[in-house]
Write a protein that holds these residues in place. Structure first.
Motif, PDB file in Angstrom:
ATOM      1  N   VAL A 152      -3.310   9.279   3.867  1.00 62.06           N
ATOM      2  CA  VAL A 152      -3.901   8.825   2.612  1.00 62.06           C
ATOM      3  C   VAL A 152      -3.297   7.471   2.262  1.00 62.06           C
ATOM      4  O   VAL A 152      -2.073   7.292   2.338  1.00 62.06           O
ATOM      5  CB  VAL A 152      -3.634   9.825   1.465  1.00 62.06           C
ATOM      6  CG1 VAL A 152      -4.389   9.403   0.202  1.00 62.06           C
ATOM      7  CG2 VAL A 152      -4.018  11.245   1.878  1.00 62.06           C
ATOM      8  N   ARG A 153      -4.146   6.517   1.866  1.00 61.04           N
ATOM      9  CA  ARG A 153      -3.678   5.195   1.469  1.00 61.04           C
ATOM     10  C   ARG A 153      -4.176   4.889   0.062  1.00 61.04           C
ATOM     11  O   ARG A 153      -5.354   5.069  -0.241  1.00 61.04           O
ATOM     12  CB  ARG A 153      -4.198   4.109   2.420  1.00 61.04           C
ATOM     13  CG  ARG A 153      -3.827   4.324   3.872  1.00 61.04           C
ATOM     14  CD  ARG A 153      -4.294   3.156   4.728  1.00 61.04           C
ATOM     15  NE  ARG A 153      -3.977   3.347   6.131  1.00 61.04           N
ATOM     16  CZ  ARG A 153      -4.042   2.394   7.055  1.00 61.04           C
ATOM     17  NH1 ARG A 153      -4.406   1.169   6.696  1.00 61.04           N
ATOM     18  NH2 ARG A 153      -3.736   2.644   8.309  1.00 61.04           N
ATOM     19  N   LEU A 154      -3.287   4.417  -0.778  1.00 62.45           N
ATOM     20  CA  LEU A 154      -3.628   4.085  -2.153  1.00 62.45           C
ATOM     21  C   LEU A 154      -3.266   2.641  -2.473  1.00 62.45           C
ATOM     22  O   LEU A 154      -2.150   2.195  -2.199  1.00 62.45           O
ATOM     23  CB  LEU A 154      -2.870   4.991  -3.131  1.00 62.45           C
ATOM     24  CG  LEU A 154      -3.451   6.376  -3.404  1.00 62.45           C
ATOM     25  CD1 LEU A 154      -2.448   7.223  -4.176  1.00 62.45           C
ATOM     26  CD2 LEU A 154      -4.762   6.258  -4.182  1.00 62.45           C
ATOM     27  N   HIS A 208     -10.474   5.508  -5.822  1.00 58.20           N
ATOM     28  CA  HIS A 208     -10.729   6.151  -4.532  1.00 58.20           C
ATOM     29  C   HIS A 208      -9.773   5.671  -3.450  1.00 58.20           C
ATOM     30  O   HIS A 208      -9.750   4.483  -3.119  1.00 58.20           O
ATOM     31  CB  HIS A 208     -12.179   5.896  -4.115  1.00 58.20           C
ATOM     32  CG  HIS A 208     -13.152   6.392  -5.124  1.00 58.20           C
ATOM     33  ND1 HIS A 208     -13.788   5.557  -6.007  1.00 58.20           N
ATOM     34  CD2 HIS A 208     -13.560   7.651  -5.419  1.00 58.20           C
ATOM     35  CE1 HIS A 208     -14.571   6.270  -6.792  1.00 58.20           C
ATOM     36  NE2 HIS A 208     -14.449   7.538  -6.465  1.00 58.20           N
ATOM     37  N   PRO A 209      -8.986   6.585  -2.885  1.00 61.20           N
ATOM     38  CA  PRO A 209      -8.092   6.238  -1.772  1.00 61.20           C
ATOM     39  C   PRO A 209      -8.859   6.130  -0.468  1.00 61.20           C
ATOM     40  O   PRO A 209     -10.025   6.540  -0.367  1.00 61.20           O
ATOM     41  CB  PRO A 209      -7.126   7.425  -1.732  1.00 61.20           C
ATOM     42  CG  PRO A 209      -7.956   8.579  -2.217  1.00 61.20           C
ATOM     43  CD  PRO A 209      -8.891   8.006  -3.249  1.00 61.20           C
ATOM     44  N   ASP A 210      -8.215   5.564   0.537  1.00 64.40           N
ATOM     45  CA  ASP A 210      -8.735   5.584   1.900  1.00 64.40           C
ATOM     46  C   ASP A 210      -8.101   6.764   2.629  1.00 64.40           C
ATOM     47  O   ASP A 210      -6.890   6.986   2.533  1.00 64.40           O
ATOM     48  CB  ASP A 210      -8.403   4.285   2.635  1.00 64.40           C
ATOM     49  CG  ASP A 210      -9.157   3.092   2.068  1.00 64.40           C
ATOM     50  OD1 ASP A 210     -10.295   3.289   1.604  1.00 64.40           O
ATOM     51  OD2 ASP A 210      -8.616   1.968   2.092  1.00 64.40           O
ATOM     52  N   LEU A 211      -8.926   7.517   3.351  1.00 65.84           N
ATOM     53  CA  LEU A 211      -8.468   8.712   4.045  1.00 65.84           C
ATOM     54  C   LEU A 211      -8.743   8.580   5.536  1.00 65.84           C
ATOM     55  O   LEU A 211      -9.783   8.060   5.947  1.00 65.84           O
ATOM     56  CB  LEU A 211      -9.192   9.953   3.513  1.00 65.84           C
ATOM     57  CG  LEU A 211      -9.143  10.183   1.996  1.00 65.84           C
ATOM     58  CD1 LEU A 211      -9.946  11.429   1.622  1.00 65.84           C
ATOM     59  CD2 LEU A 211      -7.717  10.308   1.512  1.00 65.84           C
ATOM     60  N   VAL A 261       0.834  -1.192   0.000  1.00 64.22           N
ATOM     61  CA  VAL A 261       0.000   0.000   0.000  1.00 64.22           C
ATOM     62  C   VAL A 261       0.876   1.252   0.000  1.00 64.22           C
ATOM     63  O   VAL A 261       1.877   1.305   0.727  1.00 64.22           O
ATOM     64  CB  VAL A 261      -0.933   0.022   1.240  1.00 64.22           C
ATOM     65  CG1 VAL A 261      -1.826   1.256   1.230  1.00 64.22           C
ATOM     66  CG2 VAL A 261      -1.767  -1.264   1.293  1.00 64.22           C
ATOM     67  N   ALA A 262       0.507   2.249  -0.794  1.00 60.51           N
ATOM     68  CA  ALA A 262       1.210   3.532  -0.795  1.00 60.51           C
ATOM     69  C   ALA A 262       0.550   4.463   0.218  1.00 60.51           C
ATOM     70  O   ALA A 262      -0.656   4.713   0.150  1.00 60.51           O
ATOM     71  CB  ALA A 262       1.183   4.160  -2.184  1.00 60.51           C
ATOM     72  N   PHE A 263       1.345   4.964   1.158  1.00 57.66           N
ATOM     73  CA  PHE A 263       0.870   5.838   2.225  1.00 57.66           C
ATOM     74  C   PHE A 263       1.477   7.231   2.058  1.00 57.66           C
ATOM     75  O   PHE A 263       2.649   7.374   1.699  1.00 57.66           O
ATOM     76  CB  PHE A 263       1.336   5.337   3.593  1.00 57.66           C
ATOM     77  CG  PHE A 263       0.632   4.127   4.113  1.00 57.66           C
ATOM     78  CD1 PHE A 263      -0.266   4.223   5.162  1.00 57.66           C
ATOM     79  CD2 PHE A 263       0.883   2.868   3.574  1.00 57.66           C
ATOM     80  CE1 PHE A 263      -0.895   3.091   5.670  1.00 57.66           C
ATOM     81  CE2 PHE A 263       0.266   1.737   4.069  1.00 57.66           C
ATOM     82  CZ  PHE A 263      -0.635   1.853   5.124  1.00 57.66           C
ATOM     83  N   ALA A 264       0.682   8.243   2.372  1.00 58.03           N
ATOM     84  CA  ALA A 264       1.208   9.597   2.559  1.00 58.03           C
ATOM     85  C   ALA A 264       0.590  10.160   3.830  1.00 58.03           C
ATOM     86  O   ALA A 264      -0.614   9.989   4.086  1.00 58.03           O
ATOM     87  CB  ALA A 264       0.883  10.498   1.376  1.00 58.03           C
TER      88      ALA A 264
END
Length: 216
Positions: free
Chosen positions: A67-69, A55-58, A25-28
């Motif tokens: 933010v998770r992608l 749609h990302p998870d916020l 998972v890509a996190f910011a």
């Protein structure tokens, strides 16, 4: 056509300095400073996500937005995630919101089991979760940490059967291991490093400190 990419390919691409891949998972993590700014950034992410159909998870708190992608139908990163990550970074920069990639992290519970399906059924009942993939269970709303049920051929003795998996940015891993050891922990094994280290606290409770490195 959507194309899957590896964590290494994601990190080697331009425009993603805000982001860290933890497992798949890509996190910011953005330091918004206040809730109103976070809401504005969420609104802009919503606009971008709707335009992309992705749609990302916020996770919004008073001064932080995570933010998770990931492309959920593949459970892997794709070029769609990469492009949306770049757009989200640009939106944050336009709002004057800084990323804090060094503070990115995630975690899950891991349970050793001889009969994975029976153990999963129990924990689904207790937590109100549902099965995910071949060996996991997850909150159907995605709000709480998942649980990974690890198949064992022979039940190990003398060590914990439940532990925590912690995902950290690859450049943070060795310093996090050192900090844990300095805080009184011990190294159980570094056999799989730099993919993960197994540590134990002063009373023997275990944790796997993991990165994407070695998984590609």
């Amino acid at each position: 056509m959507t194309v899957s990419i590896t964590p290494k390919q994601f990190h080697e691409s331009g425009g993603v300095d805000d982001w860290r891949v933890l497992w798949s998972v890509a996190f910011a993590l953005y330091r918004t400073g206040d809730f109103a700014t976070g809401v504005r950034l969420v609104a802009e992410i919503g606009r971008l996500a709707e335009a992309a159909g992705h749609h990302p998870d916020l996770n919004l708190r008073s001064a932080v937005l995570e933010v998770r992608l990931i492309t959920k139908d593949r459970w892997s990163l794709t070029d769609t995630d990469l492009e949306l990550a770049r757009q989200i970074s640009a939106a944050a920069e336009a709002l004057g919101v800084r990323a804090d990639p060094g503070s990115t992290r995630t975690w899950e519970f891991a349970i050793d089991a001889l009969d994975v399906d029976r153990v999963r059924a129990f924990w689904c009942a207790v937590l109100g979760y549902e099965t995910a993939g071949d060996s996991g269970i997850a909150d159907p709303d995605g709000l709480y940490p998942p649980v990974y049920v690890q198949q064992m051929g022979v039940m190990r003795e003398g060590r914990n059967r439940i532990h925590i998996d912690v995902g950290v940015p690859h450049e943070q891993a060795e310093s996090r291991v050192a900090a844990a050891l300095a805080a009184g922990g011990r190294l159980v094994t570094d056999r799989f490093a730099p993919m993960h280290w197994t540590l134990a606290d002063p009373e023997g409770n275990e944790v796997d400190l993991a990165t994407w490195v070695g998984r590609d």
